[in-house]
Write a protein that holds these residues in place. Structure first.
Motif, PDB file in Angstrom:
ATOM      1  N   PRO A 172       0.801  -1.232   0.000  1.00  0.00           N
ATOM      2  CA  PRO A 172       0.000   0.000   0.000  1.00  0.00           C
ATOM      3  C   PRO A 172       0.827   1.272   0.000  1.00  0.00           C
ATOM      4  O   PRO A 172       0.345   2.322  -0.413  1.00  0.00           O
ATOM      5  N   GLU A 173       2.086   1.200   0.442  1.00  0.00           N
ATOM      6  CA  GLU A 173       2.929   2.382   0.546  1.00  0.00           C
ATOM      7  C   GLU A 173       3.792   2.602  -0.690  1.00  0.00           C
ATOM      8  O   GLU A 173       4.560   3.559  -0.741  1.00  0.00           O
ATOM      9  N   LEU A 174       3.672   1.733  -1.682  1.00  0.00           N
ATOM     10  CA  LEU A 174       4.467   1.877  -2.889  1.00  0.00           C
ATOM     11  C   LEU A 174       3.929   3.017  -3.746  1.00  0.00           C
ATOM     12  O   LEU A 174       2.727   3.108  -3.990  1.00  0.00           O
ATOM     13  N   CYS A 175       4.819   3.882  -4.228  1.00  0.00           N
ATOM     14  CA  CYS A 175       4.432   5.041  -5.038  1.00  0.00           C
ATOM     15  C   CYS A 175       3.712   4.602  -6.303  1.00  0.00           C
ATOM     16  O   CYS A 175       4.066   3.596  -6.927  1.00  0.00           O
ATOM     17  N   CYS A 176       2.711   5.382  -6.703  1.00  0.00           N
ATOM     18  CA  CYS A 176       1.953   5.072  -7.924  1.00  0.00           C
ATOM     19  C   CYS A 176       2.644   5.582  -9.183  1.00  0.00           C
ATOM     20  O   CYS A 176       2.206   5.298 -10.295  1.00  0.00           O
ATOM     21  N   GLY A 177       3.710   6.378  -9.025  1.00  0.00           N
ATOM     22  CA  GLY A 177       4.441   6.858 -10.183  1.00  0.00           C
ATOM     23  C   GLY A 177       4.061   8.243 -10.660  1.00  0.00           C
ATOM     24  O   GLY A 177       4.620   8.734 -11.639  1.00  0.00           O
ATOM     25  N   PHE A 178       3.118   8.891  -9.975  1.00  0.00           N
ATOM     26  CA  PHE A 178       2.713  10.237 -10.402  1.00  0.00           C
ATOM     27  C   PHE A 178       3.777  11.254 -10.005  1.00  0.00           C
ATOM     28  O   PHE A 178       4.516  11.749 -10.837  1.00  0.00           O
ATOM     29  N   GLY A 179       3.859  11.581  -8.736  1.00  0.00           N
ATOM     30  CA  GLY A 179       4.956  12.397  -8.227  1.00  0.00           C
ATOM     31  C   GLY A 179       5.090  13.766  -8.853  1.00  0.00           C
ATOM     32  O   GLY A 179       6.213  14.218  -9.113  1.00  0.00           O
ATOM     33  N   VAL A 184       6.211  13.327 -15.834  1.00  0.00           N
ATOM     34  CA  VAL A 184       6.524  14.019 -17.085  1.00  0.00           C
ATOM     35  C   VAL A 184       7.999  13.832 -17.439  1.00  0.00           C
ATOM     36  O   VAL A 184       8.356  13.587 -18.601  1.00  0.00           O
ATOM     37  N   LYS A 185       8.863  13.913 -16.446  1.00  0.00           N
ATOM     38  CA  LYS A 185      10.296  13.789 -16.689  1.00  0.00           C
ATOM     39  C   LYS A 185      10.711  12.350 -16.982  1.00  0.00           C
ATOM     40  O   LYS A 185      11.646  12.104 -17.758  1.00  0.00           O
ATOM     41  N   TYR A 186      10.032  11.393 -16.338  1.00  0.00           N
ATOM     42  CA  TYR A 186      10.410   9.984 -16.475  1.00  0.00           C
ATOM     43  C   TYR A 186       9.175   9.143 -16.804  1.00  0.00           C
ATOM     44  O   TYR A 186       8.736   8.308 -16.009  1.00  0.00           O
ATOM     45  N   MET A 193       5.626   1.939 -12.878  1.00  0.00           N
ATOM     46  CA  MET A 193       5.213   1.999 -11.476  1.00  0.00           C
ATOM     47  C   MET A 193       3.705   1.930 -11.329  1.00  0.00           C
ATOM     48  O   MET A 193       3.175   1.197 -10.486  1.00  0.00           O
ATOM     49  N   VAL A 194       2.968   2.693 -12.140  1.00  0.00           N
ATOM     50  CA  VAL A 194       1.512   2.682 -12.013  1.00  0.00           C
ATOM     51  C   VAL A 194       0.939   1.357 -12.511  1.00  0.00           C
ATOM     52  O   VAL A 194      -0.090   0.886 -12.007  1.00  0.00           O
TER      53      VAL A 194
END
Length: 252
Positions: A172-179, A184-186, A193-194
């Motif tokens: 549940p604590e894993l990043c969804c990749g938005f950030g 946009v950069k990566y 990730m998402v």
């Protein structure tokens, strides 16, 4: 004599304002249930300050009117861990060369909270009058979790929602990749990730995905939609405020 109701300003975030106003109305309903008073105040100046936090001279410029607008209130609440975290943790650092606004930023930071943590930790709300039939998975958005310690609070209130079962994600604590600008950069890394997050969500068997930050929710809703998943996506405030029968899920 009863204690006076605190004057609470609602920081309506950019994404709520532009994509999901119902989250703002849900937040107002919840704050009223928690015995707060005061109207919603709209400010969409935080994103420029966040994007330019590595250049304090520029980031401070849009932060000043936010501080001036919200400082008179007893509390400031945002339905977003990233926006609340920006004000509470990063605003003072924008004014290292401006003692006057540094003091004002510190005063504002001390009374700024993420919505659900404010309801539970500050107002002592133990239960909401809400119903949502189904099974939900909850995603812990990075800023709220790591900067503000928001984890147990939403689960505590969701446990009292009639008809709702909450299933935990494997991670549940894993990043969804938005950030923010990370996606946009990566973009390739973000997509991976998402995609991993979506696999975790679907493995729970949940029919609904909940979180407390619109950036994460839009990112995950988009990936779920593109992969043909039937999982519905909602901001946790909409469930807690008993608005799911009136408001459609977040579109992917």
């Amino acid at each position: 004599m009863s204690e006076p109701k605190p004057r609470v300003a609602l920081f309506v975030t950019c994404l709520v304002d532009l994509y999901r106003p119902s989250v703002g109305f849900a937040a107002i309903r919840l704050l009223e249930q928690a015995g707060c008073r005061g109207g919603a105040r709209l400010a969409d100046l935080l994103r420029p300050a966040r994007l330019q936090q590595r250049r304090p001279r520029h980031g401070a410029r849009p932060a000043r009117p936010v501080i001036d607008a919200f400082l008179p209130y007893d509390f400031v609440v945002a339905p977003s861990g990233s926006c609340a975290g920006m004000i509470a943790k990063h605003y003072p650092g924008l004014f290292d060369n401006d003692p006057h606004y540094r003091a004002r930023a510190e005063a504002l930071a001390a009374k700024t909270h993420e919505l659900v943590s404010f309801l539970v930790d500050v107002r002592g709300l133990e239960r909401v009058a809400a119903r949502h039939a189904g099974v939900a998975a909850y995603h812990d958005a990075c800023s709220g979790l790591r900067e503000l310690g928001v984890k147990a609070q939403p689960r505590r209130l969701l446990a009292g929602v009639e008809g709702l079962t909450v299933k935990e994600l494997a991670e549940p604590e894993l990043c969804c990749g938005f950030g923010g600008t990370f996606c946009v950069k990566y973009p390739d890394i973000s997509t991976r990730m998402v995609s991993d997050k979506v696999k975790d969500i679907e493995a729970t068997g949940a029919d609904t995905l909940l979180a407390g930050d619109m950036g994460c929710l839009l990112n995950m809703a988009g990936r779920l939609h593109r992969q043909g998943s039937p999982v519905q996506v909602r901001h946790v405030a909409e469930v807690l405020a008993d608005m799911t029968r009136d408001v459609p899920p977040i579109a992917g």
